[in-house]
Design a protein around this motif. Structure first.
Motif, PDB file in Angstrom:
ATOM      1  N   ASP A 216     -33.049   7.414  -7.031  1.00  0.00           N
ATOM      2  CA  ASP A 216     -33.385   8.921  -6.909  1.00  0.00           C
ATOM      3  C   ASP A 216     -33.087   9.498  -8.151  1.00  0.00           C
ATOM      4  OD1 ASP A 216     -30.675   8.361  -6.288  1.00  0.00           O
ATOM      5  OD2 ASP A 216     -30.400  10.252  -5.129  1.00  0.00           O
ATOM      6  N   HIS A 217     -32.327   8.819  -9.191  1.00  0.00           N
ATOM      7  CA  HIS A 217     -31.949   9.354 -10.584  1.00  0.00           C
ATOM      8  C   HIS A 217     -32.750   8.994 -11.739  1.00  0.00           C
ATOM      9  CE1 HIS A 217     -28.431  11.628  -9.627  1.00  0.00           C
ATOM     10  NE2 HIS A 217     -28.208  10.780  -8.682  1.00  0.00           N
ATOM     11  N   ILE A 218     -34.078   8.344 -11.463  1.00  0.00           N
ATOM     12  CA  ILE A 218     -34.705   7.913 -12.480  1.00  0.00           C
ATOM     13  C   ILE A 218     -35.329   8.831 -13.420  1.00  0.00           C
ATOM     14  CG2 ILE A 218     -36.931   6.688 -12.883  1.00  0.00           C
ATOM     15  CD1 ILE A 218     -36.370   4.531 -10.649  1.00  0.00           C
ATOM     16  N   THR A 219     -36.162   9.929 -12.681  1.00  0.00           N
ATOM     17  CA  THR A 219     -36.640  11.031 -13.545  1.00  0.00           C
ATOM     18  C   THR A 219     -35.588  11.837 -14.321  1.00  0.00           C
ATOM     19  OG1 THR A 219     -38.285  11.318 -11.706  1.00  0.00           O
ATOM     20  CG2 THR A 219     -38.056  13.260 -13.374  1.00  0.00           C
ATOM     21  N   ASN A 220     -34.492  11.933 -13.955  1.00  0.00           N
ATOM     22  CA  ASN A 220     -33.437  12.454 -14.422  1.00  0.00           C
ATOM     23  C   ASN A 220     -33.016  11.564 -15.581  1.00  0.00           C
ATOM     24  OD1 ASN A 220     -31.046  14.248 -14.557  1.00  0.00           O
ATOM     25  ND2 ASN A 220     -29.934  13.360 -12.955  1.00  0.00           N
ATOM     26  N   PRO A 234     -24.676   7.867 -28.462  1.00  0.00           N
ATOM     27  CA  PRO A 234     -25.439   6.797 -27.921  1.00  0.00           C
ATOM     28  C   PRO A 234     -25.888   6.643 -26.570  1.00  0.00           C
ATOM     29  CG  PRO A 234     -23.086   6.389 -28.015  1.00  0.00           C
ATOM     30  CD  PRO A 234     -23.579   7.862 -28.690  1.00  0.00           C
ATOM     31  N   VAL A 235     -27.172   6.127 -26.017  1.00  0.00           N
ATOM     32  CA  VAL A 235     -27.475   6.287 -24.934  1.00  0.00           C
ATOM     33  C   VAL A 235     -27.127   4.800 -24.208  1.00  0.00           C
ATOM     34  CG1 VAL A 235     -29.671   6.180 -23.614  1.00  0.00           C
ATOM     35  CG2 VAL A 235     -29.635   7.395 -25.830  1.00  0.00           C
ATOM     36  N   PRO A 236     -26.361   5.219 -22.981  1.00  0.00           N
ATOM     37  CA  PRO A 236     -25.761   3.949 -22.367  1.00  0.00           C
ATOM     38  C   PRO A 236     -26.978   3.258 -21.738  1.00  0.00           C
ATOM     39  CG  PRO A 236     -25.371   6.034 -21.168  1.00  0.00           C
ATOM     40  CD  PRO A 236     -26.065   6.390 -22.338  1.00  0.00           C
ATOM     41  N   ALA A 237     -26.536   1.928 -21.314  1.00  0.00           N
ATOM     42  CA  ALA A 237     -27.613   1.152 -20.493  1.00  0.00           C
ATOM     43  C   ALA A 237     -27.655   1.781 -18.876  1.00  0.00           C
ATOM     44  CB  ALA A 237     -27.201  -0.231 -20.422  1.00  0.00           C
ATOM     45  N   PHE A 238     -28.965   1.893 -18.632  1.00  0.00           N
ATOM     46  CA  PHE A 238     -28.848   2.443 -17.100  1.00  0.00           C
ATOM     47  C   PHE A 238     -29.572   0.938 -16.180  1.00  0.00           C
ATOM     48  CE2 PHE A 238     -29.255   6.175 -19.462  1.00  0.00           C
ATOM     49  CZ  PHE A 238     -28.470   7.062 -18.619  1.00  0.00           C
ATOM     50  N   GLY A 239     -29.008   1.260 -15.088  1.00  0.00           N
ATOM     51  CA  GLY A 239     -29.668   0.511 -13.710  1.00  0.00           C
ATOM     52  C   GLY A 239     -29.472   1.240 -12.411  1.00  0.00           C
ATOM     53  N   HIS A 240     -30.852   1.137 -12.055  1.00  0.00           N
ATOM     54  CA  HIS A 240     -31.162   2.109 -10.833  1.00  0.00           C
ATOM     55  C   HIS A 240     -31.184   1.210  -9.525  1.00  0.00           C
ATOM     56  CE1 HIS A 240     -32.181   4.966 -14.178  1.00  0.00           C
ATOM     57  NE2 HIS A 240     -31.563   5.799 -13.493  1.00  0.00           N
ATOM     58  N   HIS A 241     -30.403   1.260  -8.572  1.00  0.00           N
ATOM     59  CA  HIS A 241     -30.544   0.586  -7.539  1.00  0.00           C
ATOM     60  C   HIS A 241     -31.154   1.332  -6.496  1.00  0.00           C
ATOM     61  CE1 HIS A 241     -27.542   2.908  -5.295  1.00  0.00           C
ATOM     62  NE2 HIS A 241     -26.712   2.626  -6.262  1.00  0.00           N
ATOM     63  N   SER A 242     -31.883   0.768  -5.549  1.00  0.00           N
ATOM     64  CA  SER A 242     -32.501   1.377  -4.489  1.00  0.00           C
ATOM     65  C   SER A 242     -31.699   1.855  -3.532  1.00  0.00           C
ATOM     66  CB  SER A 242     -33.378   0.265  -3.516  1.00  0.00           C
ATOM     67  OG  SER A 242     -32.563  -0.764  -2.948  1.00  0.00           O
ATOM     68  N   LEU A 243     -32.066   2.902  -2.559  1.00  0.00           N
ATOM     69  CA  LEU A 243     -31.023   3.533  -1.772  1.00  0.00           C
ATOM     70  C   LEU A 243     -31.092   2.856  -0.607  1.00  0.00           C
ATOM     71  CD1 LEU A 243     -31.912   7.396  -2.559  1.00  0.00           C
ATOM     72  CD2 LEU A 243     -30.235   5.753  -3.440  1.00  0.00           C
ATOM     73  N   LEU A 244     -29.756   2.747   0.164  1.00  0.00           N
ATOM     74  CA  LEU A 244     -29.824   2.262   1.562  1.00  0.00           C
ATOM     75  C   LEU A 244     -30.502   3.245   2.569  1.00  0.00           C
ATOM     76  CD1 LEU A 244     -26.165   1.032   2.013  1.00  0.00           C
ATOM     77  CD2 LEU A 244     -28.280  -0.346   1.330  1.00  0.00           C
ATOM     78  N   THR A 245     -31.001   2.474   3.652  1.00  0.00           N
ATOM     79  CA  THR A 245     -31.431   3.478   4.446  1.00  0.00           C
ATOM     80  C   THR A 245     -30.965   2.950   5.763  1.00  0.00           C
ATOM     81  OG1 THR A 245     -33.386   1.873   4.964  1.00  0.00           O
ATOM     82  CG2 THR A 245     -33.906   3.505   3.309  1.00  0.00           C
ATOM     83  N   ALA A 246     -30.905   3.927   6.810  1.00  0.00           N
ATOM     84  CA  ALA A 246     -30.370   3.669   8.061  1.00  0.00           C
ATOM     85  C   ALA A 246     -31.137   2.618   8.834  1.00  0.00           C
ATOM     86  CB  ALA A 246     -30.123   4.951   8.869  1.00  0.00           C
ATOM     87  N   ALA A 251     -33.143   7.939   5.111  1.00  0.00           N
ATOM     88  CA  ALA A 251     -32.166   7.903   3.967  1.00  0.00           C
ATOM     89  C   ALA A 251     -30.695   8.381   4.896  1.00  0.00           C
ATOM     90  CB  ALA A 251     -32.568   9.056   2.995  1.00  0.00           C
ATOM     91  N   LEU A 252     -29.768   7.576   4.356  1.00  0.00           N
ATOM     92  CA  LEU A 252     -28.546   8.014   4.910  1.00  0.00           C
ATOM     93  C   LEU A 252     -28.027   9.133   4.006  1.00  0.00           C
ATOM     94  CD1 LEU A 252     -26.372   4.616   4.248  1.00  0.00           C
ATOM     95  CD2 LEU A 252     -27.720   5.404   6.062  1.00  0.00           C
ATOM     96  N   SER A 253     -27.590  10.215   4.945  1.00  0.00           N
ATOM     97  CA  SER A 253     -27.188  11.322   4.242  1.00  0.00           C
ATOM     98  C   SER A 253     -25.693  11.554   4.157  1.00  0.00           C
ATOM     99  CB  SER A 253     -27.918  12.775   4.836  1.00  0.00           C
ATOM    100  OG  SER A 253     -27.077  13.349   5.924  1.00  0.00           O
TER     101      SER A 253
END
Ligand code: GLU
Length: 456
Positions: A216-220, A234-246, A251-253
């Motif tokens: 959910d932070h990809i655009t960000n 310097p720009v760090p490395a990014f990894g975006h994992h999928s969110l867990l769903t119930a 979505a888990l809130s």
């Protein structure tokens, strides 16, 4: 350079299993690579952030076995944010805007009605001195937007296509077209800073090298890459994992009570069952329970994390919990068992662990071998006959077989009719650990009394 990762929760509520997963993935990344892990409280939202939530988050993470090397709070760093904001203002990357929320809303509606994307029109960049003076005189305080570098130059509104790209640790090549985004607000009208700015300053100042967070932070990330660049960081490395769903796919809130770590802990589930589940769900590894973080760190590869949403199942977690208990050694639990008043109980542990779903279940079995229970008498005459052929003390692993052969001979009963009433009388329950081992631990005295229907 040793990597540094971080978990940056906003202390506006309790953390649930999905948030914990982000923390665990970052922690394992650092652990495997011999790096360090920062816990950062993103608490600039003064209204919603609460110290008690921050405390609860620390407690939950500690319970999971996550050890942070450093703890920072954004609320301690306002002067630093101010300094960086001033720099961006001086360079024209932050510009003041005077629209009210209402005005912006109307603007968006008009754009949508005309079939245009609802992107901020940068009207504030072309305000005259007089117009600004009028807003100020009216008592309006500006909010500040970050000017995305998506135009041909500082004084130009001529768009150029600016695609921010990075090689995502989990998703591979990623592109965000910042040309399709509004310039983000980084400072609110009341002067408070938004996470998009403060996070970047912190990641830079604290030397964070790898950021693993939800997709959910990809655009960000596209926006933040530009903020890093604007600050000369310097720009760090990014990894975006999928969110867990119930289980129902939703979505888990944070409000999903039963999945809050606090509740999971109160249900008596093992921290390492939660950690194993959270670390392995949505990866190419089998979901198996691990006894400690090191085992999981050995296995951990960021590239094994799938981009498809991981589905969290409470049932699966419970199953994993039981599986973990079944493979724990006495030394792993001795201290916690002592807390239940169960001591010097290695043989007992080995007999009963295979029947536990949660550790607390063990108390009832301790009553069976060391305390007293109400026997379940299904056929008093049969049990009387069985009592008469009960072998002499001491009992060991062979006693059950010797005894049940003798009972069979004396009564003619066999199979379930032979074994079941004996189990019911001796343990009070219809199922449980193997009787041959249990009887050895119960001993002759208690066994005899229970066969006679006495509470013992
Ligand atoms: N405080 C942010 C959140 O909870 C952190 C996001 C990030 O990891 O950068 O969403």
């Amino acid at each position: 350079m040793a990597p540094k990762t971080r978990f940056a929760p906003s202390p506006t509520g309790l953390i649930h299993i999905g948030n914990a997963r982000t923390a665990i993935l970052n922690y394992l990344y650092a652990l495997k690579a011999g790096g360090t892990f920062l816990l950062r409280m993103d608490d600039t939202d003064q209204e919603r952030s609460k110290p008690e939530f921050a405390d609860a988050i620390e407690r939950d993470l500690a319970w999971l076995g996550i050890k942070w090397d450093q703890l920072e709070r954004q609320s301690d760093r306002i002067t630093r944010y101010q300094e960086m904001a001033d720099k961006l203002k001086a360079e024209g990357r932050l510009y003041p805007c005077y629209e009210t929320a209402d005005e912006l809303d109307r603007k968006r509606k008009r754009q949508l009605a005309r079939g245009l994307p609802p992107i901020y029109d940068r009207k504030a960049l072309s305000l005259s001195k007089d117009e600004v003076a009028k807003f100020e005189a009216d008592g309006r305080t500006p909010h500040w937007r970050f000017r995305l570098a998506n135009t041909a130059g500082e004084n130009s509104l001529e768009p150029v296509s600016t695609h921010i790209t990075w090689d995502d640790l989990i998703r591979g090549d990623q592109t965000v077209d910042v040309g399709s985004l509004s310039d983000p607000v980084l400072i609110r009208g009341d002067g408070t800073f938004l996470y998009t700015l403060t996070s970047v300053i912190d990641d830079w100042d604290f030397g964070v090298t790898h950021i693993i967070r939800g997709d959910d932070h990809i655009t960000n990330t596209g926006v933040q890459v530009q903020v890093f660049e604007a600050l000369g960081a310097p720009v760090p490395a990014f990894g975006h994992h999928s969110l867990l769903t119930a289980a129902d796919g939703k979505a888990l809130s944070k409000r999903l009570g039963s999945l809050a770590l606090e509740n999971v802990r109160e249900q008596g589930l093992e921290a390492m069952a939660v950690v194993s589940h959270a670390a392995l769900i949505g990866t190419s590894d089998a979901i198996e329970p691990h006894k400690n973080m090191d085992g999981l760190a050995d296995l951990f590869e960021v590239s094994k994390i799938s981009t498809a949403p991981g589905r969290f199942s409470e049932e699966e977690l419970k199953g994993l919990n039981a599986k973990l208990l079944h493979k724990l050694d006495y030394a792993d639990v001795a201290e916690r068992l002592a807390g239940f008043g169960i001591q010097d109980a290695e043989a007992f542990w080995n007999v009963v662990r295979g029947n536990l779903e949660i550790l607390g279940d063990i108390k009832q079995w301790w009553e069976v071998v060391d305390g007293s229970i109400v026997p379940n008498i299904s056929d008093a005459a049969f049990l009387k006959a069985a009592a008469e052929v009960l072998p002499d003390a001491p009992f060991d692993d062979t006693t059950w077989k010797t005894w049940t052969n003798a009972v069979k001979e004396a009564t003619g009963a066999k199979g379930k009719a032979l074994f079941h009433p004996l189990r019911l009388a001796l343990t009070g329950q219809g199922s449980g650990p193997e009787m041959k081992q249990l009887l050895a631990l119960i001993g002759r005295e208690k066994a005899l009394k229970r066969l006679q229907g006495e509470t013992a």
